[in-house]
Design a protein around this motif. Structure first.
Motif, PDB file in Angstrom:
ATOM      1  N   LEU A  31      20.796  41.321 -21.918  1.00 16.40           N
ATOM      2  CA  LEU A  31      20.121  40.190 -22.551  1.00 16.40           C
ATOM      3  C   LEU A  31      19.607  39.200 -21.506  1.00 16.40           C
ATOM      4  CD1 LEU A  31      22.494  39.605 -25.601  1.00 16.40           C
ATOM      5  CD2 LEU A  31      20.227  40.671 -25.600  1.00 16.40           C
ATOM      6  N   ALA A  32      20.383  38.987 -20.442  1.00 21.91           N
ATOM      7  CA  ALA A  32      19.928  38.105 -19.366  1.00 21.91           C
ATOM      8  C   ALA A  32      18.701  38.685 -18.682  1.00 21.91           C
ATOM      9  CB  ALA A  32      21.049  37.894 -18.351  1.00 21.91           C
ATOM     10  N   SER A  33      18.684  39.996 -18.520  1.00 20.28           N
ATOM     11  CA  SER A  33      17.533  40.664 -17.916  1.00 20.28           C
ATOM     12  C   SER A  33      16.282  40.479 -18.742  1.00 20.28           C
ATOM     13  CB  SER A  33      17.843  42.163 -17.773  1.00 20.28           C
ATOM     14  OG  SER A  33      16.685  42.885 -17.411  1.00 20.28           O
ATOM     15  N   ARG A  34      16.412  40.605 -20.056  1.00 18.83           N
ATOM     16  CA  ARG A  34      15.231  40.457 -20.920  1.00 18.83           C
ATOM     17  C   ARG A  34      14.788  39.010 -21.027  1.00 18.83           C
ATOM     18  NH1 ARG A  34      12.650  44.078 -19.736  1.00 18.83           N
ATOM     19  NH2 ARG A  34      14.108  43.911 -18.018  1.00 18.83           N
ATOM     20  N   LEU A  35      15.721  38.059 -20.887  1.00 20.39           N
ATOM     21  CA  LEU A  35      15.326  36.659 -20.822  1.00 20.39           C
ATOM     22  C   LEU A  35      14.478  36.423 -19.587  1.00 20.39           C
ATOM     23  CD1 LEU A  35      15.430  33.697 -21.708  1.00 20.39           C
ATOM     24  CD2 LEU A  35      17.617  33.488 -20.505  1.00 20.39           C
ATOM     25  N   ALA A  36      14.904  36.967 -18.455  1.00 22.55           N
ATOM     26  CA  ALA A  36      14.117  36.841 -17.222  1.00 22.55           C
ATOM     27  C   ALA A  36      12.761  37.510 -17.372  1.00 22.55           C
ATOM     28  CB  ALA A  36      14.889  37.462 -16.054  1.00 22.55           C
ATOM     29  N   ASP A  37      12.724  38.635 -18.097  1.00 24.36           N
ATOM     30  CA  ASP A  37      11.460  39.336 -18.314  1.00 24.36           C
ATOM     31  C   ASP A  37      10.484  38.483 -19.114  1.00 24.36           C
ATOM     32  OD1 ASP A  37       9.761  41.738 -18.231  1.00 24.36           O
ATOM     33  OD2 ASP A  37      10.156  41.834 -20.378  1.00 24.36           O
ATOM     34  N   GLY A  38      10.992  37.682 -20.013  1.00 24.04           N
ATOM     35  CA  GLY A  38      10.120  36.766 -20.749  1.00 24.04           C
ATOM     36  C   GLY A  38       9.740  35.554 -19.927  1.00 24.04           C
ATOM     37  N   LEU A  39      10.656  35.103 -19.086  1.00 29.49           N
ATOM     38  CA  LEU A  39      10.403  33.898 -18.301  1.00 29.49           C
ATOM     39  C   LEU A  39       9.387  34.116 -17.187  1.00 29.49           C
ATOM     40  CD1 LEU A  39      13.931  32.255 -17.956  1.00 29.49           C
ATOM     41  CD2 LEU A  39      11.912  31.294 -19.082  1.00 29.49           C
ATOM     42  N   ASP A  40       9.329  35.338 -16.627  1.00 24.91           N
ATOM     43  CA  ASP A  40       8.393  35.539 -15.521  1.00 24.91           C
ATOM     44  C   ASP A  40       6.949  35.317 -15.968  1.00 24.91           C
ATOM     45  OD1 ASP A  40       8.019  37.889 -16.963  1.00 24.91           O
ATOM     46  OD2 ASP A  40       8.580  39.228 -15.327  1.00 24.91           O
ATOM     47  N   GLY A  41       6.629  35.786 -17.168  1.00 24.25           N
ATOM     48  CA  GLY A  41       5.289  35.554 -17.690  1.00 24.25           C
ATOM     49  C   GLY A  41       5.031  34.089 -17.974  1.00 24.25           C
ATOM     50  N   ALA A  42       6.036  33.383 -18.486  1.00 22.48           N
ATOM     51  CA  ALA A  42       5.885  31.959 -18.767  1.00 22.48           C
ATOM     52  C   ALA A  42       5.662  31.173 -17.481  1.00 22.48           C
ATOM     53  CB  ALA A  42       7.119  31.436 -19.502  1.00 22.48           C
ATOM     54  N   ILE A  43       6.378  31.546 -16.427  1.00 18.88           N
ATOM     55  CA  ILE A  43       6.197  30.880 -15.132  1.00 18.88           C
ATOM     56  C   ILE A  43       4.809  31.177 -14.579  1.00 18.88           C
ATOM     57  CG2 ILE A  43       6.991  30.819 -12.734  1.00 18.88           C
ATOM     58  CD1 ILE A  43       9.819  31.405 -13.849  1.00 18.88           C
ATOM     59  N   ALA A  44       4.365  32.426 -14.720  1.00 18.59           N
ATOM     60  CA  ALA A  44       3.027  32.789 -14.240  1.00 18.59           C
ATOM     61  C   ALA A  44       1.953  32.001 -14.975  1.00 18.59           C
ATOM     62  CB  ALA A  44       2.800  34.291 -14.412  1.00 18.59           C
ATOM     63  N   ILE A  60       9.252  33.224 -29.835  1.00 19.41           N
ATOM     64  CA  ILE A  60       9.884  33.034 -28.527  1.00 19.41           C
ATOM     65  C   ILE A  60       8.964  32.406 -27.486  1.00 19.41           C
ATOM     66  CG2 ILE A  60      11.436  34.964 -28.953  1.00 19.41           C
ATOM     67  CD1 ILE A  60       9.783  36.648 -27.031  1.00 19.41           C
ATOM     68  N   ASP A  61       7.649  32.525 -27.653  1.00 16.49           N
ATOM     69  CA  ASP A  61       6.757  32.008 -26.616  1.00 16.49           C
ATOM     70  C   ASP A  61       6.835  30.491 -26.413  1.00 16.49           C
ATOM     71  OD1 ASP A  61       5.858  34.363 -25.638  1.00 16.49           O
ATOM     72  OD2 ASP A  61       3.846  34.268 -26.489  1.00 16.49           O
ATOM     73  N   PRO A  62       6.877  29.679 -27.482  1.00 16.75           N
ATOM     74  CA  PRO A  62       6.946  28.223 -27.244  1.00 16.75           C
ATOM     75  C   PRO A  62       8.149  27.784 -26.412  1.00 16.75           C
ATOM     76  CG  PRO A  62       6.226  28.651 -29.480  1.00 16.75           C
ATOM     77  CD  PRO A  62       6.641  29.980 -28.908  1.00 16.75           C
ATOM     78  N   PRO A  63       9.395  28.188 -26.758  1.00 16.43           N
ATOM     79  CA  PRO A  63      10.519  27.775 -25.903  1.00 16.43           C
ATOM     80  C   PRO A  63      10.473  28.415 -24.521  1.00 16.43           C
ATOM     81  CG  PRO A  63      11.274  29.246 -27.640  1.00 16.43           C
ATOM     82  CD  PRO A  63       9.883  28.869 -27.977  1.00 16.43           C
ATOM     83  N   LEU A  64      10.011  29.672 -24.425  1.00 17.62           N
ATOM     84  CA  LEU A  64       9.909  30.315 -23.114  1.00 17.62           C
ATOM     85  C   LEU A  64       8.888  29.595 -22.228  1.00 17.62           C
ATOM     86  CD1 LEU A  64      10.009  34.178 -23.749  1.00 17.62           C
ATOM     87  CD2 LEU A  64      11.709  32.783 -22.560  1.00 17.62           C
ATOM     88  N   ASN A  65       7.760  29.218 -22.809  1.00 21.32           N
ATOM     89  CA  ASN A  65       6.740  28.529 -22.023  1.00 21.32           C
ATOM     90  C   ASN A  65       7.245  27.172 -21.533  1.00 21.32           C
ATOM     91  OD1 ASN A  65       4.860  30.582 -22.253  1.00 21.32           O
ATOM     92  ND2 ASN A  65       3.911  29.740 -24.089  1.00 21.32           N
ATOM     93  N   GLY A  70       0.869  38.321 -26.855  1.00 19.18           N
ATOM     94  CA  GLY A  70       0.899  37.257 -25.868  1.00 19.18           C
ATOM     95  C   GLY A  70      -0.108  37.524 -24.762  1.00 19.18           C
ATOM     96  N   SER A  71      -0.216  36.571 -23.852  1.00 14.96           N
ATOM     97  CA  SER A  71      -1.142  36.699 -22.729  1.00 14.96           C
ATOM     98  C   SER A  71      -0.543  37.646 -21.690  1.00 14.96           C
ATOM     99  CB  SER A  71      -1.407  35.324 -22.108  1.00 14.96           C
ATOM    100  OG  SER A  71      -2.259  35.443 -21.001  1.00 14.96           O
ATOM    101  N   LYS A  72      -1.193  38.792 -21.467  1.00 18.84           N
ATOM    102  CA  LYS A  72      -0.664  39.831 -20.582  1.00 18.84           C
ATOM    103  C   LYS A  72      -1.691  40.190 -19.525  1.00 18.84           C
ATOM    104  CE  LYS A  72       3.083  40.682 -23.138  1.00 18.84           C
ATOM    105  NZ  LYS A  72       4.465  40.539 -22.665  1.00 18.84           N
ATOM    106  N   SER A  73      -1.191  40.741 -18.407  1.00 12.02           N
ATOM    107  CA  SER A  73      -2.086  41.225 -17.360  1.00 12.02           C
ATOM    108  C   SER A  73      -2.726  42.554 -17.739  1.00 12.02           C
ATOM    109  CB  SER A  73      -1.325  41.386 -16.039  1.00 12.02           C
ATOM    110  OG  SER A  73      -0.846  40.142 -15.585  1.00 12.02           O
ATOM    111  N   LEU A  74      -2.043  43.326 -18.580  1.00 14.86           N
ATOM    112  CA  LEU A  74      -2.552  44.608 -19.054  1.00 14.86           C
ATOM    113  C   LEU A  74      -2.897  44.505 -20.528  1.00 14.86           C
ATOM    114  CD1 LEU A  74       0.077  47.052 -17.506  1.00 14.86           C
ATOM    115  CD2 LEU A  74      -2.163  46.486 -16.584  1.00 14.86           C
TER     116      LEU A  74
END
Length: 202
Positions: free
Chosen positions: A59-72, A10-15, A144-148
């Motif tokens: 599912l929309a909520s979890r998509l946003a949860d993945g996208l916030d990290g990609a945007i960061a 999921i990381d490549p398309p999310l990024n 993945g790359s995480k703050s924690l």
């Protein structure tokens, strides 16, 4: 258990999508809050018995949860962003079982309470491990790359979302599924404590 494998998919398309969204000036924190709002909307839909709507919002909520990290990652990661993300995640994780309890307290009350208690224990083991890992300068990118520092375990984010999808599809089986998931959460917490004993004892 599945997060590391899921991240590779999921990381490549999310990024890629995260970079496009960041180009419009949307901040990672705004997406985190939007995902949290969608998650609360899913919980409200469960409480109302609208499982189809709940599943879509979840599912929309979890998509946003993945996208916030990609945007960061496409813009600038901040400690507060990581803090906001994990706080929103834990609040969402608690809201969904609570909604099932409120939907049918007689059938779901005990199982839901035990599940929430297991979430509490598992979350404590996760956050405590992350604090000590940070203190020792430990790093990992397995999830993945995480703050924690994300310690792995039997149950991780992927399994939790799959469980939430399953109980939305089969709400009549919430209680037995919740009991099983609660036991697995406690096993995960216990394994993390044992791992912490090995890593942090000295």
């Amino acid at each position: 258990m599945l997060d590391a494998a899921a991240r590779k998919l999921i990381d490549p398309p999310l990024n890629a999508l995260g970079r496009r969204i960041a180009g419009f000036g949307v901040s990672a924190n705004a997406v985190t809050l939007a995902g949290f709002a969608l998650g609360l909307g899913a919980a409200a839909a469960i409480w109302a018995g609208a499982m189809g709507l709940a599943l879509v919002l979840l599912l929309a909520s979890r998509l946003a949860d993945g996208l916030d990290g990609a945007i960061a990652r496409a813009t600038r990661k901040t400690d507060f962003g990581g803090y906001l993300d994990i706080t929103a995640d834990f609040a969402f994780y608690g809201a969904v079982p609570l909604a099932f309890v409120l939907l049918d307290p007689a059938a779901n009350g005990v199982a839901g309470a035990v599940l929430l208690a297991s979430f509490y224990v598992n979350g404590t083991s996760f956050l405590g491990y992350a604090i000590l890992a940070e203190k020792r300068g430990m790093e990992t990118t397995a999830q993945g790359s995480k703050s924690l520092y994300f310690s792995n375990g039997l149950l991780e984010g992927t399994e939790t979302i799959l469980f939430f999808v399953l109980i939305c599809l089969m709400p009549g089986f919430f209680a037995p599924l919740a009991w099983v998931f609660a036991v697995l959460c406690l096993v995960t917490a216990a394994s993390r404590v044992l791992a912490a004993r090995q890593v942090f004892s000295n």
